[in-house]
Design an enzyme around this catalytic site. Sequence first.
Site, mmCIF file in Angstrom:
data_model
loop_
_atom_site.group_PDB
_atom_site.id
_atom_site.type_symbol
_atom_site.label_atom_id
_atom_site.label_comp_id
_atom_site.label_asym_id
_atom_site.label_seq_id
_atom_site.Cartn_x
_atom_site.Cartn_y
_atom_site.Cartn_z
ATOM 1 N N TYR A 173 70.036 -0.611 -68.607
ATOM 2 C CA TYR A 173 70.301 -1.507 -69.730
ATOM 3 C C TYR A 173 70.483 -2.970 -69.328
ATOM 4 O O TYR A 173 69.684 -3.812 -69.700
ATOM 5 C CB TYR A 173 71.532 -0.997 -70.497
ATOM 6 C CG TYR A 173 71.779 -1.717 -71.795
ATOM 7 C CD1 TYR A 173 71.000 -1.447 -72.918
ATOM 8 C CD2 TYR A 173 72.788 -2.653 -71.908
ATOM 9 C CE1 TYR A 173 71.223 -2.101 -74.116
ATOM 10 C CE2 TYR A 173 73.012 -3.311 -73.100
ATOM 11 C CZ TYR A 173 72.238 -3.030 -74.202
ATOM 12 O OH TYR A 173 72.470 -3.679 -75.373
ATOM 13 N N SER A 174 71.498 -3.314 -68.588
ATOM 14 C CA SER A 174 71.772 -4.721 -68.294
ATOM 15 C C SER A 174 70.796 -5.355 -67.318
ATOM 16 O O SER A 174 70.657 -6.576 -67.292
ATOM 17 C CB SER A 174 73.208 -4.895 -67.787
ATOM 18 O OG SER A 174 74.089 -4.817 -68.880
#
Length: 186
Positions: A43-44
């Site tokens: 995700y990040s």
Amino acid sequence: SGREVGLQVAAYHRGKLVVDAWGGLADPVTGREVDGQTLFNVYSVTKAVAATAVHMLVDRGRLDYDATVASYWPEYGAHGKHKTTLRDVLTHRAGVPQMPEGVTPERMCDWGWMTRAIADLRPLAEPGTKTLYLSMTFGWILGELIRRADPDHRSLGRFVRDEIGMPLNAPDLWIGIPDAVEPRIA
């Protein structure tokens, strides 16, 4: 033991793959184990990939760090965000780290809903004045700027796949997956 949370690691030295290992469970419910084709959510990490895509468009003259977001995306200028620059977004000084009211997992997958709702956010601080980590909004803001600035109006996922993933021989770098690869996800 085979019951660990799944993981993969690969390491390259001077362009040569020297470590390619995996283990553990991809799906604890079914017992499916991780293999060399398992996909993991990162995700990040996509923040750096999205920023790279933006830098590519700046280099091509399609975006400008000191231009306002609203000059590309007029709706974004609502509620005092009209002076927010691309530089403010990239440095987490846009003032809108919060998710929009009413967001759901389904709405997070609706690009139009999310970008309209983010454009309508009220900043928590005057843009450009305070660092507020854009942990939740960064991808949509940059992704919408990419879509609007790209001559072909590609989505963030398509732009990254075409311009970064495939040229780097990283065919499994996805931002948004096709249904066909869903069974490979841990």
